[in-house]
Design a protein around this motif. Structure first.
Motif, PDB file in Angstrom:
ATOM      1  N   VAL A 119      -4.180  -2.723 -10.104  1.00  0.00           N
ATOM      2  CA  VAL A 119      -5.604  -2.437 -10.305  1.00  0.00           C
ATOM      3  C   VAL A 119      -6.473  -3.681 -10.171  1.00  0.00           C
ATOM      4  CG1 VAL A 119      -5.225  -0.375 -11.702  1.00  0.00           C
ATOM      5  CG2 VAL A 119      -5.322  -2.619 -12.805  1.00  0.00           C
ATOM      6  N   SER A 120      -5.918  -4.755  -9.705  1.00  0.00           N
ATOM      7  CA  SER A 120      -6.677  -5.996  -9.522  1.00  0.00           C
ATOM      8  C   SER A 120      -7.490  -5.907  -8.228  1.00  0.00           C
ATOM      9  CB  SER A 120      -5.721  -7.190  -9.444  1.00  0.00           C
ATOM     10  OG  SER A 120      -6.424  -8.348  -9.101  1.00  0.00           O
ATOM     11  N   PRO A 121      -8.822  -6.079  -8.298  1.00  0.00           N
ATOM     12  CA  PRO A 121      -9.653  -5.959  -7.092  1.00  0.00           C
ATOM     13  C   PRO A 121      -9.206  -6.858  -5.932  1.00  0.00           C
ATOM     14  CG  PRO A 121     -11.037  -6.051  -9.033  1.00  0.00           C
ATOM     15  CD  PRO A 121      -9.624  -6.330  -9.489  1.00  0.00           C
ATOM     16  N   ILE A 122      -8.736  -8.055  -6.227  1.00  0.00           N
ATOM     17  CA  ILE A 122      -8.316  -8.955  -5.146  1.00  0.00           C
ATOM     18  C   ILE A 122      -7.071  -8.426  -4.424  1.00  0.00           C
ATOM     19  CG2 ILE A 122      -6.806 -10.489  -6.483  1.00  0.00           C
ATOM     20  CD1 ILE A 122      -8.158 -12.823  -4.940  1.00  0.00           C
ATOM     21  N   ASN A 123      -6.321  -7.551  -5.082  1.00  0.00           N
ATOM     22  CA  ASN A 123      -5.106  -6.997  -4.494  1.00  0.00           C
ATOM     23  C   ASN A 123      -5.352  -5.649  -3.813  1.00  0.00           C
ATOM     24  OD1 ASN A 123      -2.245  -7.226  -4.047  1.00  0.00           O
ATOM     25  ND2 ASN A 123      -2.007  -5.544  -5.500  1.00  0.00           N
ATOM     26  N   LEU A 124      -6.504  -5.055  -4.017  1.00  0.00           N
ATOM     27  CA  LEU A 124      -6.799  -3.732  -3.471  1.00  0.00           C
ATOM     28  C   LEU A 124      -7.552  -3.873  -2.147  1.00  0.00           C
ATOM     29  CD1 LEU A 124      -7.861  -1.928  -6.752  1.00  0.00           C
ATOM     30  CD2 LEU A 124      -5.634  -1.881  -5.615  1.00  0.00           C
ATOM     31  N   ILE A 125      -6.805  -3.855  -1.074  1.00  0.00           N
ATOM     32  CA  ILE A 125      -7.371  -4.007   0.257  1.00  0.00           C
ATOM     33  C   ILE A 125      -7.038  -2.761   1.061  1.00  0.00           C
ATOM     34  CG2 ILE A 125      -7.366  -5.384   2.373  1.00  0.00           C
ATOM     35  CD1 ILE A 125      -6.358  -7.727   0.617  1.00  0.00           C
ATOM     36  N   PRO A 126      -8.046  -2.044   1.551  1.00  0.00           N
ATOM     37  CA  PRO A 126      -7.762  -0.857   2.357  1.00  0.00           C
ATOM     38  C   PRO A 126      -6.964  -1.229   3.601  1.00  0.00           C
ATOM     39  CG  PRO A 126     -10.112  -1.050   1.882  1.00  0.00           C
ATOM     40  CD  PRO A 126      -9.470  -2.315   1.432  1.00  0.00           C
ATOM     41  N   SER A 127      -5.980  -0.411   3.914  1.00  0.00           N
ATOM     42  CA  SER A 127      -5.208  -0.649   5.131  1.00  0.00           C
ATOM     43  C   SER A 127      -4.715   0.681   5.674  1.00  0.00           C
ATOM     44  CB  SER A 127      -4.028  -1.592   4.865  1.00  0.00           C
ATOM     45  OG  SER A 127      -3.097  -1.005   3.998  1.00  0.00           O
ATOM     46  N   CYS A 128      -4.422   0.695   6.945  1.00  0.00           N
ATOM     47  CA  CYS A 128      -3.889   1.903   7.564  1.00  0.00           C
ATOM     48  C   CYS A 128      -2.434   2.093   7.117  1.00  0.00           C
ATOM     49  CB  CYS A 128      -3.980   1.812   9.081  1.00  0.00           C
ATOM     50  SG  CYS A 128      -2.882   0.575   9.819  1.00  0.00           S
ATOM     51  N   ARG A 129      -1.921   3.263   7.348  1.00  0.00           N
ATOM     52  CA  ARG A 129      -0.560   3.581   6.942  1.00  0.00           C
ATOM     53  C   ARG A 129       0.451   2.631   7.574  1.00  0.00           C
ATOM     54  NH1 ARG A 129       3.412   6.081   9.369  1.00  0.00           N
ATOM     55  NH2 ARG A 129       2.077   6.834  11.029  1.00  0.00           N
ATOM     56  N   ASP A 130       0.284   2.343   8.858  1.00  0.00           N
ATOM     57  CA  ASP A 130       1.237   1.470   9.551  1.00  0.00           C
ATOM     58  C   ASP A 130       1.274   0.066   8.939  1.00  0.00           C
ATOM     59  OD1 ASP A 130       1.841   3.568  11.234  1.00  0.00           O
ATOM     60  OD2 ASP A 130       0.610   2.832  12.888  1.00  0.00           O
ATOM     61  N   CYS A 131       0.090  -0.516   8.705  1.00  0.00           N
ATOM     62  CA  CYS A 131       0.033  -1.870   8.126  1.00  0.00           C
ATOM     63  C   CYS A 131       0.561  -1.868   6.695  1.00  0.00           C
ATOM     64  CB  CYS A 131      -1.383  -2.417   8.159  1.00  0.00           C
ATOM     65  SG  CYS A 131      -1.930  -2.834   9.831  1.00  0.00           S
ATOM     66  N   ASN A 132       0.242  -0.830   5.955  1.00  0.00           N
ATOM     67  CA  ASN A 132       0.726  -0.742   4.578  1.00  0.00           C
ATOM     68  C   ASN A 132       2.247  -0.627   4.556  1.00  0.00           C
ATOM     69  OD1 ASN A 132       0.029  -0.779   1.814  1.00  0.00           O
ATOM     70  ND2 ASN A 132       0.359   1.425   1.705  1.00  0.00           N
ATOM     71  N   THR A 133       2.802   0.096   5.507  1.00  0.00           N
ATOM     72  CA  THR A 133       4.257   0.240   5.596  1.00  0.00           C
ATOM     73  C   THR A 133       4.918  -1.084   5.961  1.00  0.00           C
ATOM     74  OG1 THR A 133       4.013   2.547   6.241  1.00  0.00           O
ATOM     75  CG2 THR A 133       6.124   1.515   6.740  1.00  0.00           C
ATOM     76  N   VAL A 134       4.308  -1.828   6.885  1.00  0.00           N
ATOM     77  CA  VAL A 134       4.853  -3.133   7.276  1.00  0.00           C
ATOM     78  C   VAL A 134       4.852  -4.085   6.085  1.00  0.00           C
ATOM     79  CG1 VAL A 134       4.400  -5.198   8.651  1.00  0.00           C
ATOM     80  CG2 VAL A 134       4.287  -2.967   9.726  1.00  0.00           C
ATOM     81  N   LYS A 135       3.749  -4.113   5.375  1.00  0.00           N
ATOM     82  CA  LYS A 135       3.603  -5.028   4.228  1.00  0.00           C
ATOM     83  C   LYS A 135       4.504  -4.609   3.069  1.00  0.00           C
ATOM     84  CE  LYS A 135       1.554  -8.014   1.398  1.00  0.00           C
ATOM     85  NZ  LYS A 135       2.450  -7.960   0.268  1.00  0.00           N
ATOM     86  N   LEU A 136       4.491  -3.313   2.749  1.00  0.00           N
ATOM     87  CA  LEU A 136       5.216  -2.760   1.593  1.00  0.00           C
ATOM     88  C   LEU A 136       5.077  -3.698   0.399  1.00  0.00           C
ATOM     89  CD1 LEU A 136       8.342  -1.093   3.214  1.00  0.00           C
ATOM     90  CD2 LEU A 136       6.386   0.022   2.155  1.00  0.00           C
ATOM     91  N   ASN A 137       6.188  -4.075  -0.164  1.00  0.00           N
ATOM     92  CA  ASN A 137       6.127  -4.955  -1.338  1.00  0.00           C
ATOM     93  C   ASN A 137       6.761  -6.314  -1.038  1.00  0.00           C
ATOM     94  OD1 ASN A 137       8.741  -4.163  -1.188  1.00  0.00           O
ATOM     95  ND2 ASN A 137       8.970  -3.573  -3.325  1.00  0.00           N
ATOM     96  N   LYS A 138       6.572  -6.783   0.209  1.00  0.00           N
ATOM     97  CA  LYS A 138       7.101  -8.101   0.563  1.00  0.00           C
ATOM     98  C   LYS A 138       6.479  -9.158  -0.338  1.00  0.00           C
ATOM     99  CE  LYS A 138       8.269  -7.430   5.403  1.00  0.00           C
ATOM    100  NZ  LYS A 138       7.879  -6.084   5.739  1.00  0.00           N
ATOM    101  N   LYS A 139       7.302 -10.007  -0.848  1.00  0.00           N
ATOM    102  CA  LYS A 139       6.853 -11.073  -1.732  1.00  0.00           C
ATOM    103  C   LYS A 139       6.651 -12.347  -0.912  1.00  0.00           C
ATOM    104  CE  LYS A 139       8.023 -13.462  -5.988  1.00  0.00           C
ATOM    105  NZ  LYS A 139       9.031 -13.664  -7.014  1.00  0.00           N
ATOM    106  N   CYS A 140       5.465 -12.911  -1.003  1.00  0.00           N
ATOM    107  CA  CYS A 140       5.167 -14.155  -0.297  1.00  0.00           C
ATOM    108  C   CYS A 140       5.655 -15.329  -1.143  1.00  0.00           C
ATOM    109  CB  CYS A 140       3.669 -14.266  -0.054  1.00  0.00           C
ATOM    110  SG  CYS A 140       3.031 -12.899   0.889  1.00  0.00           S
TER     111      CYS A 140
END
Length: 159
Positions: A7-28
């Motif tokens: 629920v952190s605003p800095i973490n809430l970035i709209p993205s398309c399904r494809d980009c969201n799937t690529v990112k998933l929960n990868k930890k930087c």
């Protein structure tokens, strides 16, 4: 992994399904691996996306990340990692091919009726229009390249 960030605003970035799937929960694990945040990272004040168009009978389009002189190395690497993570080369190429396929008939018709100068002018006008919306969109980069590409205008389009 980090429930408080849900629920952190800095973490809430709209993205398309494809980009969201690529990112998933990868930890930087470093700043350079952190994807670009469209709200907080200012990356559209310099041209950093470059399309190249080449070919003989077949059209070949590629995209790459440039290093603007006013950027530090970390930001350049970060944009490059973002480009790789979200597989933007592939996505942008598909969109560019679709754009050219959908306009090729009109461009060839313009070249036949009005000549090479009209083709260059039209492509330059398209570049300018796209850049008003976003300096580094795949479309702005494509039209930047097409408006300056002698092979595309004079040979491929047959202007």
């Amino acid at each position: 992994m980090y429930p408080a960030l849900a629920v952190s605003p800095i973490n809430l970035i709209p993205s398309c399904r494809d980009c969201n799937t690529v990112k998933l929960n990868k930890k930087c694990t470093s700043y350079i691996e952190t994807p670009i945040n469209p709200y907080y990272d200012i990356v559209d004040n310099s041209i950093w996306l470059k399309a190249t168009v080449a070919g003989n009978a077949e059209l070949e389009i590629k995209y790459k990340v440039l290093h603007p002189t006013e950027w530090d190395t970390a930001l350049f690497k970060r944009v490059g990692k973002h480009f790789e993570l979200f597989q933007l080369q592939k996505l942008y190429c598909m969109q560019a091919i679709d754009e050219i396929t959908n306009t090729i008939h009109m461009l060839k018709k313009l070249g036949k009726s009005s000549g090479v100068w009209a083709l260059y002018q039209h492509l330059s006008d398209m570049r300018e229009s796209c850049e008003k919306v976003s300096l580094n969109s795949w479309k702005s980069s494509l039209y930047r390249e097409l408006s300056e590409n002698k092979w595309f205008v004079e040979t491929y389009l047959g202007g």
